[in-house]
Design an enzyme around this catalytic site. Structure first.
Site, short mmCIF file in Angstrom:
data_model
loop_
_atom_site.label_atom_id
_atom_site.label_comp_id
_atom_site.label_asym_id
_atom_site.label_seq_id
_atom_site.Cartn_x
_atom_site.Cartn_y
_atom_site.Cartn_z
N SER A 138 42.56 49.38 53.83
CA SER A 138 41.82 50.76 53.72
C SER A 138 42.63 51.98 53.36
O SER A 138 43.85 51.56 53.53
CB SER A 138 41.18 50.93 55.03
OG SER A 138 40.58 52.24 55.24
N TYR A 151 40.92 52.01 64.47
CA TYR A 151 40.71 51.25 63.34
C TYR A 151 41.77 51.29 62.24
O TYR A 151 42.45 50.35 61.83
CB TYR A 151 39.26 51.86 62.50
CG TYR A 151 39.29 51.35 61.07
CD1 TYR A 151 38.54 50.15 61.12
CD2 TYR A 151 39.68 52.18 59.98
CE1 TYR A 151 38.06 49.60 59.76
CE2 TYR A 151 38.96 51.78 58.72
CZ TYR A 151 38.35 50.37 58.75
OH TYR A 151 37.98 49.79 57.58
N1 LIG Z 1 32.92 50.52 53.90
C1 LIG Z 1 34.05 51.10 53.92
O1 LIG Z 1 34.12 52.52 53.76
C2 LIG Z 1 35.51 50.47 54.01
C3 LIG Z 1 36.59 51.18 53.51
C4 LIG Z 1 37.87 50.55 53.56
C5 LIG Z 1 37.80 49.35 54.14
N2 LIG Z 1 36.71 48.54 54.44
C6 LIG Z 1 37.07 47.21 54.66
O2 LIG Z 1 36.04 46.33 54.05
C7 LIG Z 1 35.96 45.19 54.79
C8 LIG Z 1 34.44 44.69 54.50
O3 LIG Z 1 33.61 45.94 55.00
P1 LIG Z 1 32.16 46.44 54.58
O4 LIG Z 1 32.46 47.74 54.26
O5 LIG Z 1 31.91 45.73 53.29
O6 LIG Z 1 31.16 46.24 55.82
P2 LIG Z 1 29.92 45.41 56.11
O7 LIG Z 1 28.97 45.55 54.95
O8 LIG Z 1 29.64 45.70 57.47
O9 LIG Z 1 30.61 43.79 55.88
C9 LIG Z 1 31.37 43.32 56.99
C10 LIG Z 1 31.25 41.88 56.81
O10 LIG Z 1 32.34 41.63 57.66
C11 LIG Z 1 31.82 40.10 58.30
N3 LIG Z 1 32.08 40.11 59.86
C12 LIG Z 1 32.19 40.82 60.62
N4 LIG Z 1 32.46 40.36 61.64
C13 LIG Z 1 32.72 39.24 61.66
C14 LIG Z 1 32.86 38.15 62.40
N5 LIG Z 1 33.10 38.04 63.70
N6 LIG Z 1 32.85 36.78 61.96
C15 LIG Z 1 32.66 36.61 60.72
N7 LIG Z 1 32.33 37.61 59.86
C16 LIG Z 1 32.32 38.76 60.25
C17 LIG Z 1 29.94 40.47 58.13
O11 LIG Z 1 29.41 39.17 58.27
P3 LIG Z 1 28.42 38.85 59.31
O12 LIG Z 1 28.09 40.02 60.12
O13 LIG Z 1 27.25 38.13 58.94
O14 LIG Z 1 29.20 38.14 60.30
C18 LIG Z 1 29.99 41.16 57.02
O15 LIG Z 1 29.90 40.10 55.76
C19 LIG Z 1 36.24 45.34 56.16
O16 LIG Z 1 37.60 44.77 56.40
C20 LIG Z 1 36.43 46.97 56.22
O17 LIG Z 1 37.40 47.28 57.28
C21 LIG Z 1 35.67 49.24 54.37
#
Ligand SMILES: NC(=O)c1ccc[n+]([C@@H]2O[C@H](COP(=O)([O-])OP(=O)(O)OC[C@H]3O[C@@H](n4cnc5c(N)ncnc54)[C@H](OP(=O)(O)O)[C@@H]3O)[C@@H](O)[C@H]2O)c1
Length: 241
Positions: A138, A151
């Protein structure tokens, strides 16, 4: 450029957001997939949509899951070339307000499980002297703001791990890349009241889309074998930083 068609990738956190976009982008390049997340119904729907994908539902904090994912790739597709270490969550808030249980879960998922998955796939990659690990870090992997210290700490941890591992693997053909997105419109903010959403707080009118992050990851994966991109940061144009 590296030809991705026919390669095999694992994507964690494939049930939503960036992971789902990564799965679709890799599938469009002809990559065969193993997809994971806890929500089996979403995984099954995605597998049905894609060309050659296997679902392995589970909680990424389960210590046996990373090994099962590698086994599933070898069993279903006969090889493993790419690992997208993407599952994660966000706990956010002031000292008084942050949910400490959610914060502890975040550390287990974003750090412990991310580390375990990284080491598990890298043992396989190192043994075959080939493979590309892509961690979803991130902008918070290098920058900190009030209320996101915990975070940001988890993402700084991923950056430090990747840095050390890259040095260990520098004499091999194994590559490690971290993608560092700014604000992306995903469900990661779904638990927040609308007025606390960072998009609203920072006045970001147009966040990144998950597909923008997937495109950046493809760029890193498709570099010629002698080129490694350690980190690639992308942010919404109007995100102040
Ligand atoms: N959105 C942003 O602004 C942003 C910015 C920078 C980085 N990121 C990073 O991008 C990555 C993906 O996030 P996203 O934004 O796409 O969020 P998201 O739509 O909420 O997706 C999160 C994913 O992680 C999985 N997950 C969470 N806890 C889990 C667990 N205990 N076991 C297995 N799977 C788990 C969820 O699957 P299930 O719930 O089905 O288990 C889901 O597929 C993360 O590492 C986040 O920190 C996001």
């Amino acid at each position: 450029m590296v030809e991705l068609a026919g390669q095999v990738a694992i994507v964690t956190g494939a049930t939503s957001g960036i992971g789902m976009a990564l799965a679709r982008a890799l599938d469009a390049r002809g990559v065969r997939l193993v997809l994971t997340g806890r929500r089996a119904d979403r995984l099954d729907a995605l597998v049905a949509e894609l060309g050659a994908a296997r679902a392995v539902a589970g909680d990424i904090t389960d210590p046996v899951l990373p090994g099962r994912l590698v086994e599933a790739a070898l069993e279903a597709h006969g090889r493993l070339d790419i690992a997208c270490n993407n599952a994660g969550l966000l706990a956010f808030g002031t000292i008084e307000e942050i949910d400490l249980e959610r914060m502890a879960t975040m550390v287990r998922v974003n750090v412990e499980a991310t580390y375990r998955f990284a080491y598990t796939v890298l043992r396989h990659f190192k043994a075959q002297n080939h493979g590309h690990l892509v961690n979803t870090s991130s902008v918070a992997g290098t920058k900190v703001r009030p209320t996101i210290g915990a975070y940001a700490g988890t993402k700084h941890a991923i950056e430090a791990l990747a840095h050390g591992l890259r040095m260990e693997l520098a004499t091999t053909d194994v590559r490690i890349s971290n993608v560092q997105p700014g604000l992306v419109a995903t469900d990661i903010f779904a638990h927040m009241p609308a007025d606390e959403h960072p998009g609203r707080q920072q006045g970001i009118d147009q966040p990144l889309r998950p597909e923008d992050v997937a495109r950046a990851v493809l760029f890193m994966l498709e570099q010629p074998a002698h080129v490694s991109i350690p980190t690639l940061m992308l942010k919404p144009t109007h995100q102040p930083m």
